[in-house]
Design a protein around this motif. Sequence first.
Motif, PDB file in Angstrom:
ATOM      1  N   GLU A  44       0.837  -1.205   0.000  1.00 56.68           N
ATOM      2  CA  GLU A  44       0.000   0.000   0.000  1.00 56.68           C
ATOM      3  C   GLU A  44       0.872   1.256   0.000  1.00 56.68           C
ATOM      4  O   GLU A  44       0.532   2.263  -0.635  1.00 56.68           O
ATOM      5  N   SER A  45       2.010   1.187   0.704  1.00 56.36           N
ATOM      6  CA  SER A  45       2.934   2.319   0.718  1.00 56.36           C
ATOM      7  C   SER A  45       3.535   2.558  -0.659  1.00 56.36           C
ATOM      8  O   SER A  45       3.799   3.698  -1.045  1.00 56.36           O
ATOM      9  N   VAL A  46       3.780   1.481  -1.403  1.00 59.30           N
ATOM     10  CA  VAL A  46       4.265   1.624  -2.777  1.00 59.30           C
ATOM     11  C   VAL A  46       3.278   2.444  -3.590  1.00 59.30           C
ATOM     12  O   VAL A  46       3.656   3.386  -4.296  1.00 59.30           O
ATOM     13  N   ARG A  47       2.007   2.101  -3.463  1.00 62.75           N
ATOM     14  CA  ARG A  47       0.973   2.809  -4.225  1.00 62.75           C
ATOM     15  C   ARG A  47       0.955   4.299  -3.870  1.00 62.75           C
ATOM     16  O   ARG A  47       0.928   5.168  -4.750  1.00 62.75           O
ATOM     17  N   ARG A  48       0.993   4.598  -2.560  1.00 62.03           N
ATOM     18  CA  ARG A  48       0.972   5.996  -2.112  1.00 62.03           C
ATOM     19  C   ARG A  48       2.196   6.757  -2.610  1.00 62.03           C
ATOM     20  O   ARG A  48       2.095   7.914  -3.055  1.00 62.03           O
ATOM     21  N   LEU A  84       2.587 -11.544  -3.597  1.00 59.53           N
ATOM     22  CA  LEU A  84       2.252 -10.118  -3.618  1.00 59.53           C
ATOM     23  C   LEU A  84       2.721  -9.466  -4.912  1.00 59.53           C
ATOM     24  O   LEU A  84       2.032  -8.597  -5.462  1.00 59.53           O
ATOM     25  N   LEU A  85       3.891  -9.883  -5.402  1.00 61.55           N
ATOM     26  CA  LEU A  85       4.398  -9.333  -6.659  1.00 61.55           C
ATOM     27  C   LEU A  85       3.461  -9.680  -7.804  1.00 61.55           C
ATOM     28  O   LEU A  85       3.150  -8.831  -8.654  1.00 61.55           O
ATOM     29  N   ARG A  86       2.981 -10.919  -7.832  1.00 57.50           N
ATOM     30  CA  ARG A  86       2.029 -11.323  -8.877  1.00 57.50           C
ATOM     31  C   ARG A  86       0.768 -10.454  -8.813  1.00 57.50           C
ATOM     32  O   ARG A  86       0.267  -9.991  -9.846  1.00 57.50           O
ATOM     33  N   LEU A  87       0.256 -10.257  -7.605  1.00 58.84           N
ATOM     34  CA  LEU A  87      -0.951  -9.439  -7.444  1.00 58.84           C
ATOM     35  C   LEU A  87      -0.702  -8.015  -7.931  1.00 58.84           C
ATOM     36  O   LEU A  87      -1.554  -7.420  -8.604  1.00 58.84           O
ATOM     37  N   TYR A  88       0.461  -7.464  -7.584  1.00 54.79           N
ATOM     38  CA  TYR A  88       0.770  -6.100  -8.001  1.00 54.79           C
ATOM     39  C   TYR A  88       0.810  -5.998  -9.520  1.00 54.79           C
ATOM     40  O   TYR A  88       0.224  -5.078 -10.114  1.00 54.79           O
ATOM     41  N   LEU A  89       1.496  -6.937 -10.148  1.00 55.00           N
ATOM     42  CA  LEU A  89       1.634  -6.884 -11.606  1.00 55.00           C
ATOM     43  C   LEU A  89       0.293  -7.084 -12.309  1.00 55.00           C
ATOM     44  O   LEU A  89       0.060  -6.539 -13.390  1.00 55.00           O
ATOM     45  N   ARG A  90      -0.585  -7.872 -11.706  1.00 55.60           N
ATOM     46  CA  ARG A  90      -1.888  -8.108 -12.320  1.00 55.60           C
ATOM     47  C   ARG A  90      -2.875  -6.967 -12.075  1.00 55.60           C
ATOM     48  O   ARG A  90      -3.666  -6.620 -12.951  1.00 55.60           O
ATOM     49  N   ASN A  95      -3.751   0.758 -13.551  1.00 55.99           N
ATOM     50  CA  ASN A  95      -3.742   2.064 -12.893  1.00 55.99           C
ATOM     51  C   ASN A  95      -2.486   2.853 -13.260  1.00 55.99           C
ATOM     52  O   ASN A  95      -2.547   4.068 -13.506  1.00 55.99           O
ATOM     53  N   LEU A  96      -1.339   2.168 -13.293  1.00 55.88           N
ATOM     54  CA  LEU A  96      -0.112   2.840 -13.704  1.00 55.88           C
ATOM     55  C   LEU A  96      -0.257   3.387 -15.123  1.00 55.88           C
ATOM     56  O   LEU A  96       0.107   4.538 -15.403  1.00 55.88           O
TER      57      LEU A  96
END
Length: 243
Positions: A44-48, A84-90, A95-96
């Motif tokens: 979540e901090s990455v996103r912020r 978590l990395l898989r979830l982030y990439l998917r 959004n990016l």
Amino acid sequence: MESSPQAAELPPPPVHVAIIMDGNGRWARSRGLPRTAGHKRGAESVRRTVEAAREMGVSYLTLYGFSSENWKRPASEIADLMGLLRLYLRNEIANLHKNGIRLKVIGERSRLGPDIVRLIEEAESRTESNVALTLVLALSYGGRQEIVEAMRSVARSVASGELSPDIVDETVVGSHLFTSGIPDPDLIIRTSGEKRISNFLLWQGAYAELVFIETLWPDFGRAELETALRDFHRRDRRFGGAR
């Protein structure tokens, strides 16, 4: 989201900010939670932080997500991190892309799962034309290993006759690094109070300003990034020259 009044007062940001994201485990332990909970809050901090960096006008943001040394961690923790990395990439790439952010991943991809490598390649291809911010994720990355691989590549070029050893200089070496084409970081931030760079961007960070913040990574966000940028702008950067 509008920038805060404090952000509006900041001078132009450094072109390239790099962050060693540290403290997920301690954040979880202090709350009696499993390390997985810290990693999830860290995501979540990455996103912020990505959002804040884009809005502040940073051009390149590099995040140290998983080091080559992290492979020594327990298998269960590595599995959680890869999940978590898989979830982030998917889930985050759309959004990016919507926000004009380009994704680039550096590190030893051969050690990552084939499905993760495929997701990385798809994400890089989808976002390659975006210009608002380049987000660089350092995964399975180690600075010493990067330099070794660069030297091997240079040596092969010399051995084949493609490159004369007399013209090997910093520019040539830099062109063989994972970060070829990316400017060196102006500022390297480390969270959690630790004061070392842990094999991160050893070549590229030769003249980077270093800022160490006590905040654990899961609690890091816009305010902490602004504080680091203010510290950066108080520095007198002479790059080895006289005052």
